[in-house]
Design an enzyme around this catalytic site. Structure first.
Site, short mmCIF file in Angstrom:
data_model
loop_
_atom_site.label_atom_id
_atom_site.label_comp_id
_atom_site.label_asym_id
_atom_site.label_seq_id
_atom_site.Cartn_x
_atom_site.Cartn_y
_atom_site.Cartn_z
N VAL A 1 0.85 -1.08 0.24
CA VAL A 1 -0.03 -0.65 0.10
C VAL A 1 1.09 1.47 -0.15
O VAL A 1 1.82 1.55 1.18
CB VAL A 1 -1.19 -0.29 1.39
N LYS A 2 0.72 2.12 -0.95
CA LYS A 2 1.46 3.03 -1.33
C LYS A 2 0.74 4.34 -0.21
O LYS A 2 -0.19 4.66 -0.65
CB LYS A 2 1.76 3.90 -2.64
#
Length: 218
Positions: free
Chosen positions: A82-83
């Site tokens: 997850v960015k």
């Protein structure tokens, strides 16, 4: 050093994976928009195409919504990272998601101080943007050196340095000299690593000499 490919083009990802050089993929909202495909569906397809981490970015700016989006993205596949942006809310989301066992890529890092915060928040990756700093007349690679030096002082920091906004081979070489863990680059930049005019010239000479022998290996 690991190589990630910075694209949401599934055809490019598949083609470059065949070279054996690709260890993961990074995407962002701009790349997703360029692909023209539904976001969640595309991330799922990319995760099936590669075995390494695939960065999928949240679009919220507040921590609670980032966390909820992050959980939804992480549920797509085990190799989703997850960015989140390197903001206060982004780091709160990073800490929550990381504590739950989710890989997190903290992006848009432009200072060593920010990189320290990302490591303390438990980020799996921190993404300093070298090219964008260079565009402003600053030294992007110097930032990589600073982060490498700082992280080396603290063995409890497990965050990997993921060099982003790479513009060409020299950025890759310089980052490798500094000891960065990963470089992510667009397909064209990766292909430049294969190229050198003397390689082409030497190969042509070898082929020409071989043709004159009239022989065949097969």
């Amino acid at each position: 050093m690991k190589f990630f490919i910075d694209t949401a083009d599934l055809d490019e990802i598949t083609a470059l994976t065949e070279t054996g050089m690709i260890n993961g993929v990074t995407t962002n909202p701009s790349l997703i928009a360029k692909s023209g495909r539904p976001f969640l569906e595309l991330i799922a397809d990319i995760c099936q195409a590669v075995t390494g981490p695939v960065s999928a970015e949240v679009t919220a700016i507040d921590a609670p919504t980032m966390i909820n989006e992050g959980r939804k993205l992480a549920a797509i596949a085990e190799n989703v990272a997850v960015k989140v942006p390197l903001t206060e809310d982004g780091l709160i989301a990073c800490k929550t998601l990381s504590d739950a066992g989710t890989m997190v890529n903290v992006t848009l890092c432009f200072s060593a101080a920010q990189a320290i915060l990302a490591a303390k928040a438990g980020a799996t990756f921190v993404s300093p943007f070298v090219g964008r700093l260079d565009d402003l007349g600053q030294d992007g690679i110097a930032l990589i050196e600073d982060i490498c030096d700082i992280y080396a002082n603290f063995p409890n920091f497990t965050t990997e340095i993921l060099v982003a906004s790479v513009r060409g081979p020299q950025h890759v070489v310089d980052a490798a000299k500094m000891g960065a863990d990963i470089v992510t680059m667009p397909p064209d930049a990766l292909r430049q690593l294969f190229q050198h005019p003397l390689t082409d010239k030497g190969l042509q000479a070898f082929l020409s000499d071989w043709a004159r022998t009239g022989q065949s290996i097969l």
